[in-house]
Design a protein around this motif. Structure first.
Motif, short mmCIF file in Angstrom:
data_model
loop_
_atom_site.label_atom_id
_atom_site.label_comp_id
_atom_site.label_asym_id
_atom_site.label_seq_id
_atom_site.Cartn_x
_atom_site.Cartn_y
_atom_site.Cartn_z
N LYS A 13 46.36 14.54 9.99
CA LYS A 13 46.28 15.10 8.62
C LYS A 13 44.92 14.83 8.01
N ARG A 14 44.35 13.64 8.26
CA ARG A 14 43.01 13.34 7.76
C ARG A 14 41.98 14.23 8.44
N LEU A 15 42.15 14.45 9.74
CA LEU A 15 41.23 15.33 10.47
C LEU A 15 41.29 16.75 9.92
N GLU A 16 42.49 17.18 9.57
CA GLU A 16 42.65 18.51 8.99
C GLU A 16 41.89 18.63 7.66
N LEU A 21 36.70 20.39 4.61
CA LEU A 21 35.44 20.08 3.95
C LEU A 21 34.21 20.50 4.76
N THR A 22 34.43 20.99 5.98
CA THR A 22 33.31 21.45 6.80
C THR A 22 32.71 22.70 6.17
N PRO A 23 31.37 22.73 6.02
CA PRO A 23 30.74 23.90 5.39
C PRO A 23 31.04 25.19 6.15
N VAL A 24 31.29 26.25 5.44
CA VAL A 24 31.56 27.61 5.91
C VAL A 24 32.84 27.70 6.73
N ILE A 25 32.96 26.93 7.79
CA ILE A 25 34.12 27.01 8.69
C ILE A 25 35.40 26.56 7.99
N PHE A 28 38.10 28.94 5.72
CA PHE A 28 39.22 29.75 6.20
C PHE A 28 40.54 28.99 6.28
N PRO A 29 40.59 27.80 6.89
CA PRO A 29 41.87 27.07 6.86
C PRO A 29 42.26 26.62 5.45
N ALA A 30 41.26 26.31 4.62
CA ALA A 30 41.57 25.89 3.24
C ALA A 30 42.16 27.06 2.46
N LEU A 31 41.59 28.25 2.63
CA LEU A 31 42.12 29.43 1.96
C LEU A 31 43.53 29.75 2.46
N TRP A 32 43.76 29.58 3.74
CA TRP A 32 45.09 29.82 4.32
C TRP A 32 46.12 28.85 3.74
N THR A 33 45.71 27.61 3.56
CA THR A 33 46.61 26.62 2.96
C THR A 33 46.97 27.01 1.54
N LEU A 34 45.99 27.46 0.77
CA LEU A 34 46.26 27.87 -0.61
C LEU A 34 47.11 29.14 -0.64
N TYR A 35 46.83 30.06 0.25
CA TYR A 35 47.57 31.32 0.28
C TYR A 35 49.05 31.08 0.59
N ARG A 36 49.31 30.19 1.52
CA ARG A 36 50.69 29.92 1.92
C ARG A 36 51.39 28.91 1.01
N ARG A 37 50.63 28.31 0.07
CA ARG A 37 51.17 27.33 -0.88
C ARG A 37 51.91 26.21 -0.14
N GLY A 39 51.67 22.19 1.76
CA GLY A 39 50.99 20.91 1.74
C GLY A 39 51.19 20.15 0.44
N THR A 40 50.68 18.95 0.44
CA THR A 40 50.78 18.08 -0.72
C THR A 40 49.80 18.54 -1.80
N ARG A 41 49.92 17.93 -2.96
CA ARG A 41 49.00 18.26 -4.06
C ARG A 41 47.57 17.90 -3.69
N TYR A 42 47.41 16.76 -3.02
CA TYR A 42 46.07 16.34 -2.63
C TYR A 42 45.45 17.33 -1.64
N ARG A 43 46.24 17.78 -0.69
CA ARG A 43 45.76 18.75 0.30
C ARG A 43 45.37 20.05 -0.39
N GLN A 44 46.15 20.49 -1.35
CA GLN A 44 45.82 21.70 -2.08
C GLN A 44 44.58 21.51 -2.95
N ALA A 45 44.41 20.32 -3.52
CA ALA A 45 43.22 20.04 -4.33
C ALA A 45 41.96 20.07 -3.47
N VAL A 46 42.03 19.49 -2.28
CA VAL A 46 40.88 19.53 -1.37
C VAL A 46 40.62 20.97 -0.94
N SER A 47 41.66 21.73 -0.70
CA SER A 47 41.50 23.14 -0.32
C SER A 47 40.85 23.94 -1.45
N ARG A 48 41.31 23.72 -2.68
CA ARG A 48 40.70 24.43 -3.82
C ARG A 48 39.23 24.07 -3.97
#
Length: 124
Positions: A13-16, A21-25, A28-37, A39-48
């Protein structure tokens, strides 16, 4: 036999989150996490935060590049600003990854507020 999710491992989960947080790459997974709503609040905050930084960089990159193409007299300063913006995006992303590895807060005052208000409204 217990049916467990292989991604329940805290290290994975930490690796995810590092990937987010990896630039550019990581956009896409962060946007997918937000789109699918998911994960935890922290995971969504990092994704945002990751999506906001990437979209801000992309918008600035496109606008500065278009301005450099349109103006002959301002071409060099705009291209210089474009390279500074890109370098800053990568430095901030690496800085956030270091803060995450040290288990510190990932809040960036203005960017986090924008992420929570704009992306939080539409994608969370």
């Amino acid at each position: 036999m217990k049916d467990t999710d292989p991604f329940e491992n805290p290290d994975l989960k930490r690796l995810e989150l590092f990937i987010y947080l990896t630039p550019v790459i990581g956009f896409f997974p962060a946007l997918w996490t937000l789109y699918r709503r998911q994960g935890t609040r922290y995971r969504q905050a990092v994704s945002r935060l990751s999506v906001t930084l990437a979209l801000g960089w992309l918008l600035g990159y496109i606008l500065l590049g278009a301005g450099a193409d349109a103006s002959e007299s301002m071409k060099l300063p705009l291209l210089l600003m474009n390279s500074l913006l890109t370098s800053s995006y990568f430095v901030v992303s690496v800085w956030l990854m270091i803060r995450f590895s040290q288990r510190q807060s990932l809040r960036i005052p203005i960017v986090t507020q924008i992420a929570d208000r704009v992306l939080g409204k539409y994608l969370s």
